[in-house]
Design a protein around this motif. Structure first.
Motif, short mmCIF file in Angstrom:
data_model
loop_
_atom_site.label_atom_id
_atom_site.label_comp_id
_atom_site.label_asym_id
_atom_site.label_seq_id
_atom_site.Cartn_x
_atom_site.Cartn_y
_atom_site.Cartn_z
N LEU A 309 0.83 -1.21 0.00
CA LEU A 309 0.00 0.00 0.00
C LEU A 309 0.86 1.26 0.00
O LEU A 309 0.51 2.26 -0.65
CB LEU A 309 -0.93 0.00 1.22
N TYR A 310 1.98 1.21 0.71
CA TYR A 310 2.87 2.37 0.73
C TYR A 310 3.43 2.65 -0.66
O TYR A 310 3.49 3.80 -1.11
CB TYR A 310 4.01 2.12 1.72
N ARG A 311 3.84 1.58 -1.38
CA ARG A 311 4.37 1.76 -2.73
C ARG A 311 3.30 2.33 -3.66
O ARG A 311 3.58 3.22 -4.48
CB ARG A 311 4.87 0.42 -3.28
N LEU A 312 2.08 1.83 -3.54
CA LEU A 312 1.00 2.35 -4.39
C LEU A 312 0.67 3.81 -4.07
O LEU A 312 0.37 4.60 -4.97
CB LEU A 312 -0.25 1.48 -4.22
N ARG A 313 0.70 4.13 -2.78
CA ARG A 313 0.45 5.54 -2.40
C ARG A 313 1.52 6.45 -2.98
O ARG A 313 1.23 7.56 -3.43
CB ARG A 313 0.44 5.69 -0.87
N LYS A 314 2.75 5.99 -2.96
CA LYS A 314 3.85 6.80 -3.49
C LYS A 314 3.72 7.00 -4.99
O LYS A 314 4.03 8.07 -5.52
CB LYS A 314 5.18 6.11 -3.16
N LYS A 315 3.22 5.98 -5.71
CA LYS A 315 3.08 6.06 -7.16
C LYS A 315 1.83 6.81 -7.59
O LYS A 315 1.85 7.62 -8.53
CB LYS A 315 3.05 4.65 -7.76
N TYR A 316 0.73 6.55 -6.90
CA TYR A 316 -0.56 7.04 -7.38
C TYR A 316 -1.34 7.88 -6.37
O TYR A 316 -2.38 8.44 -6.73
CB TYR A 316 -1.45 5.86 -7.78
N GLY A 317 -0.86 7.95 -5.15
CA GLY A 317 -1.66 8.58 -4.11
C GLY A 317 -1.56 10.08 -4.08
O GLY A 317 -0.90 10.72 -4.90
N SER A 318 -2.23 10.66 -3.10
CA SER A 318 -2.25 12.10 -2.91
C SER A 318 -1.95 12.39 -1.45
O SER A 318 -2.50 11.75 -0.55
CB SER A 318 -3.62 12.67 -3.28
N ALA A 319 -1.08 13.38 -1.22
CA ALA A 319 -0.71 13.72 0.15
C ALA A 319 -1.91 14.25 0.94
O ALA A 319 -1.95 14.17 2.17
CB ALA A 319 0.41 14.76 0.15
N GLU A 320 -2.91 14.80 0.22
CA GLU A 320 -4.06 15.39 0.90
C GLU A 320 -5.13 14.36 1.24
O GLU A 320 -6.07 14.66 1.99
CB GLU A 320 -4.70 16.48 0.01
N ALA A 321 -5.02 13.14 0.66
CA ALA A 321 -6.09 12.15 0.83
C ALA A 321 -6.06 11.54 2.23
O ALA A 321 -5.02 11.14 2.72
CB ALA A 321 -5.95 11.04 -0.21
N VAL A 322 -7.22 11.52 2.89
CA VAL A 322 -7.38 10.86 4.19
C VAL A 322 -8.70 10.10 4.13
O VAL A 322 -9.76 10.71 3.94
CB VAL A 322 -7.41 11.89 5.34
#
Length: 606
Positions: A309-322
């Protein structure tokens, strides 16, 4: 019409209250007395931008309010008020605006709070203010088109044209984007499909990393957690003298005591509630403790899942998403939408091209109609202003409004590029040698031209007009647009006439810049004439204009208690005589100056 003006703690003004009448009101006073501050306070009330610098030093808040009367036939103003559920009382409204040192401001029309834009829009229906630097707009050609459109009642039509022009430019930009995307479409589609497949394969769920992190901490410290829970269970319900046993005994004893003394009933009930709550708590406690399991290998699975999940967040995620997974899922949704758009690029391109073709045809038709109306109006406006200038001491002046097509030399490559959808702030209609250019506001350039002397051709206003001539041209334009010239009812749409007539008050701050002598006499006479139709406020330094007033106000700067403040007062006949003498010779008590003042007042004061 402006009936009352109240100003508090604005610039050099401490407290100022003034009542006004119809007709021509002249404000005079020494240089620096604060005449323009009063105009500034009025401008503040009309919706001008302002910041905390306008607040008088040592004060917490600056405020300006006014009582404004509305004529019975002023439909524009009454319609505006009705649309916002604001009701005038006896055809009068109170307008208030204030600003505090912390930057907060408040604006009210009657007791209804409004925005600054609302205030500006509403007050523009009632007032037209010409400031000291307003004539500078005459030197900017972009203002000339606005003046002409207002005179011709074309403001709404021009605004509609601009909206369509903007829509066309946006669609051309979108088409260009599609064409660019198509060139890289295959590579982009492959990248997007891989991302969607990767996220789908991971079966990402919103909020799961938060749950996994809790589980990871529990598994990593299983022995400590189990030890704490067992110790707590022994103390609460498993031990020989557990807390639950003690509560049970206390409840039994209190029941027996309450049977003897009924006053203990309430206390006994609370103890019973405590016991039942403790039993429920013990049940949940047992469930959690008994459910604890040491699962060999599960900690490794949880940590691997968190790492994914961390790798996917780094590739596709958003820092603002909670929660964090929401950013991944949002990217997936956007990617799927883009995949669909790229997959249907041909269909979308065709649709956009068809829409652009229709808009190009419509914009060309609207540009032609707008240009025809502007050319017709330009002749009328030129005639009107020329006639007024004749009465303002420019008998040989000729004013004209040039309405010239926007053109540029043929540019085959440029036209081809635009045909491919390149966004542009201008649209072109192709021709053999040159193309007609359609800009955001039409297909023509509007320019004010003037000839001040007989036999001289009209030329660019900014190149040949003096400061005094510019002031008179602006006075002529303002009065024409306000519907105060004698022929104002003979041209323009009914909507434009209503808009002009709605402005019941005109304000001129030092309209006498650069003039004197006979010209000043002509300006004074003209202001007096339009004062019979509108309420006029004029700040002046010229006695020959001041003597024409229906009402004379003097602005003074006074010092008291170590502070300087600006005040305003209505001049009596004797005070007016002295003020005119001061303006003539700088000497309010000189025999010659007073005699000259008496002569002017006798000649021009009716």
């Amino acid at each position: 019409m402006l009936e009352e003006l109240n100003v508090r703690n604005y610039a050099l003004i401490d407290t100022l209250s003034a009542s006004f009448e119809r007709g021509l009101t002249i404000l005079t006073g020494e240089t620096g007395a604060g005449k323009s501050i009063i105009v500034g306070a009025l401008s503040f009330l009309l919706g001008a931008k302002a910041d905390t610098t306008v607040i008088r030093t040592g004060s917490e808040e600056a405020s300006v309010s006014a009582v404004v009367s509305i004529s019975e036939g002023n439909r524009d103003v009454l319609t505006w008020l009705t649309s916002r559920d604001i009701e005038a009382e006896d055809r009068r409204i109170i307008v208030r605006r204030s600003i505090k040192t912390n930057g907060r401001s408040s604006i009210y029309i009657q007791d209804v709070p409004v925005t600054r834009n609302d205030l500006e829009e509403f007050m523009a229906l009632l007032f037209d203010l010409h400031g000291q630097h307003s004539h500078e707009s005459l030197l900017r050609k972009e203002s000339h088109r606005k003046f002409l459109d207002r005179f011709a009642g074309l403001e709404e039509e021009a605004a509609a044209f601009n909206r369509i022009f903007t829509d066309l430019a946006d669609k051309r930009k979108a088409l260009d984007g599609l064409l660019s995307n198509e060139r890289d479409r295959d590579a982009r589609l492959e990248l997007l499909r891989y991302a969607v497949e990767e996220i789908d394969k991971a079966a990402v769920k919103s909020g799961e990393s938060r749950d996994l992190e809790i589980e990871s901490r529990r598994l990593a410290s299983f022995e400590k957690l189990a030890g704490h829970m067992n110790a707590a269970g022994d103390a609460f319900f498993d031990g020989e003298t557990s807390g639950l046993d003690l509560i049970r005994r206390a409840r039994s004893s209190l029941e027996a005591a309450a049977a003897i003394d009924s006053d203990l009933g309430a206390l006994q009930q609370r103890m019973a509630d405590l016991y039942y709550e403790a039993e429920d708590l013990a049940e949940e406690f047992r469930g959690y403790r008994d459910g604890l399991r040491d699962e060999p290998g599960r900690l490794e699975e949880v940590e691997e899942r968190l790492a994914l999940l961390y790798r996917l967040r780094k590739k596709y995620g958003s820092a603002e998403a909670v929660p964090e997974e929401d950013g991944i899922l949002a990217y997936k949704a956007e990617a799927e939408a883009e995949i669909e758009a790229l997959s249907n690029a041909g269909e979308n391109r065709g649709k956009l091209s068809a829409e652009i073709a229709l808009l190009e045809k419509e914009i060309a038709q609207r540009a032609a109609a707008l240009g025809e109306k502007r050319r017709a109006a330009s002749l009328k406006l030129g005639e009107r202003i020329t006639g007024i200038l004749t009465g303002l001491g420019m008998p040989n002046a000729r004013f004209a409004v040039g309405v010239n097509p926007k053109v540029r030399a043929a540019d085959p490559e440029g036209e081809a590029a635009r045909g491919q959808g390149r966004p542009s702030s201008q649209q072109s209609l192709p021709g053999r040698q040159a193309s007609l250019v359609i800009g955001p506001w039409g297909a023509e350039d509007v320019e004010f031209l003037i000839s001040a002397n007989t036999g001289e051709p009209v030329k660019d206003l900014s190149r040949i007009a003096s400061g005094g001539e510019l002031s008179r041209v602006m006075l002529a334009i303002k009065t024409v647009l306000a519907g105060t010239d004698s022929s104002s009812a003979s041209f323009g749409s009914s909507a434009s006439k209503r808009s002009a007539d709605s402005q019941e008050t005109l304000v001129f701050d030092e309209i006498d810049t650069g003039i004197g002598g006979e010209v000043a006499l002509a300006v004074g006479e003209y202001l007096s004439k339009i004062g019979k139709i509108k309420q006029i406020f004029c700040v002046t330094h010229l006695a020959s204009i001041a003597v024409r007033a229906d009402n004379n106000l003097k602005v003074e700067k006074k010092t008291s208690g170590g502070r300087t403040a600006t005040s305003i007062s209505m001049l009596s006949a004797d005070a007016l005589r002295k003020e005119i003498a001061r303006m003539l010779a700088g000497d309010a008590a000189g025999t010659a100056a007073l005699a000259h003042a008496d002569e002017l007042l006798a000649k021009y004061r009716k």
